[in-house]
Design a protein around this motif. Structure first.
Motif, short mmCIF file in Angstrom:
data_model
loop_
_atom_site.label_atom_id
_atom_site.label_comp_id
_atom_site.label_asym_id
_atom_site.label_seq_id
_atom_site.Cartn_x
_atom_site.Cartn_y
_atom_site.Cartn_z
N LYS A 87 58.42 -50.86 -26.57
CA LYS A 87 58.06 -52.11 -25.91
C LYS A 87 57.08 -52.88 -26.80
O LYS A 87 56.11 -52.29 -27.28
CB LYS A 87 57.41 -51.84 -24.55
N VAL A 146 70.71 -55.33 -27.57
CA VAL A 146 70.32 -56.73 -27.56
C VAL A 146 71.40 -57.56 -28.25
O VAL A 146 71.79 -57.28 -29.38
CB VAL A 146 68.97 -56.94 -28.27
N GLY A 197 69.80 -61.96 -26.32
CA GLY A 197 68.42 -61.86 -25.85
C GLY A 197 68.15 -62.54 -24.52
O GLY A 197 66.99 -62.63 -24.10
N TRP A 257 70.39 -56.30 -14.47
CA TRP A 257 71.00 -56.41 -15.78
C TRP A 257 72.49 -56.75 -15.69
O TRP A 257 72.99 -57.63 -16.38
CB TRP A 257 70.84 -55.10 -16.55
N THR A 262 67.13 -59.50 -21.77
CA THR A 262 66.16 -58.46 -22.11
C THR A 262 64.73 -58.95 -21.97
O THR A 262 64.34 -59.93 -22.63
CB THR A 262 66.38 -57.97 -23.56
N TYR A 281 64.03 -47.34 -18.01
CA TYR A 281 64.30 -47.65 -19.42
C TYR A 281 64.49 -46.38 -20.25
O TYR A 281 65.25 -46.39 -21.22
CB TYR A 281 63.17 -48.51 -19.99
N ASP A 299 73.43 -59.40 -23.81
CA ASP A 299 72.68 -58.15 -23.81
C ASP A 299 73.36 -57.16 -22.87
O ASP A 299 74.02 -57.54 -21.90
CB ASP A 299 71.25 -58.37 -23.33
N SER A 326 60.29 -54.27 -21.95
CA SER A 326 61.41 -53.34 -22.16
C SER A 326 61.39 -52.81 -23.59
O SER A 326 61.01 -53.52 -24.52
CB SER A 326 62.74 -54.04 -21.86
N THR A 361 69.94 -47.14 -22.74
CA THR A 361 69.87 -47.67 -24.09
C THR A 361 70.11 -49.17 -24.02
O THR A 361 71.10 -49.62 -23.44
CB THR A 361 70.94 -47.03 -25.00
N ILE A 362 69.19 -49.95 -24.56
CA ILE A 362 69.31 -51.40 -24.54
C ILE A 362 70.03 -51.88 -25.79
O ILE A 362 69.69 -51.50 -26.91
CB ILE A 362 67.93 -52.07 -24.45
N TRP A 405 63.08 -52.60 -26.30
CA TRP A 405 64.22 -53.11 -27.05
C TRP A 405 63.96 -53.17 -28.55
O TRP A 405 64.89 -53.28 -29.36
CB TRP A 405 64.57 -54.52 -26.56
N ILE A 455 73.14 -52.78 -21.29
CA ILE A 455 72.47 -51.48 -21.21
C ILE A 455 73.50 -50.41 -20.95
O ILE A 455 74.53 -50.65 -20.33
CB ILE A 455 71.38 -51.43 -20.11
#
Length: 240
Positions: A154, A136, A139, A107, A142, A129, A218, A147, A133-134, A149, A220
């Motif tokens: 998922k 976005v 994009g 990432w 990701t 995961y 993106d 994932s 915390t994702i 998101w 994390i």
């Protein structure tokens, strides 16, 4: 293993207290495992043998012991002191925590040469995961299906039948959402059920609300540190 065991030959373990042996295990044995584990895939059998060596040295002061001398369950021994253990690092669980740095770097530093060639963390991606915390943006980083998101879930869990019918499993959110490309890759089964239709429209409605920000990458955030950066330090306290 021979290298790890040889590190203890200079110590007369039988003349050292349990606390002293615990200190030696963490400073001598474990240290020999941690460094290579950050870069290499260590076979489970090797980790098992390391654990055997640790148990033997703790309870007998040598490189071999019997079950009769093991006074406390090893899982309890590996608990932190404040939770009733001796604070011995659980090498198996700590190694898994170290391997989480692989998807983290995928990432954060996607230009690394090994990115895209797989990593030893495949079986622990759910844990990875769950620990992040994702956020976005455009994009581009990701994973679309795999994932969490989309409202913390998922897409493949929201619509497992649609994921199964998709001809492309490995792509990013930006690719999948561009002109609804994810729909074009669905190959309907011979017998389309009502559940297929329900899952499709559920996913479609959620994706229809997504607005990508083309000017933002993106990102994390690691949940276990105040900085949001990956660290194994919390896992050394929760390795029981």
């Amino acid at each position: 293993m021979d290298k790890v065991a040889s590190k203890l030959t200079t110590y007369e373990g039988q003349n050292i207290t349990i606390i002293g042996r615990t200190t030696l295990i963490n400073s001598v044995i474990t240290s020999q495992v941690v460094y290579p584990a950050t870069q290499l895939v260590i076979l489970p059998t090797i980790l098992l043998n390391v654990n055997k060596l640790e148990r033997a040295f703790l309870w007998s002061g040598t490189d071999k012991t019997t079950g009769a001398k093991c006074m406390v369950n090893w899982e309890i021994v590996c608990r932190p002191l404040q939770y009733g253990g001796l604070g011995v690092l659980n090498t198996n669980k700590f190694t898994r925590a170290l391997w989480l740095r692989w998807p983290w770097y995928e990432w954060k530093e996607p230009t690394k040469m090994w990115v895209g060639m797989g990593n030893p963390c495949d079986e622990d991606l759910n844990f990875f995961y769950a620990s992040n915390t994702i956020i976005v943006g455009n994009g581009a980083k990701t994973p679309f299906w795999d994932s969490p998101w989309l409202l913390g879930r998922k897409p493949k869990d929201i619509a497992p039948l649609i994921h199964e019918a998709s001809k492309r499993k490995n792509w990013k959110v930006r690719e999948a959402l561009k002109q609804n490309a994810w729909i074009l890759k669905i190959k309907p089964p011979a017998n389309v059920s009502a559940e297929h239709i329900t899952q499709f429209f559920t996913l479609w409605v959620l994706l229809h609300e997504v607005q990508l920000d083309q000017l933002t990458e993106d990102d994390i955030l690691w949940k276990h540190t105040a900085s949001g950066l990956y660290s194994t330090h919390p896992h050394t306290r929760r390795n029981s």
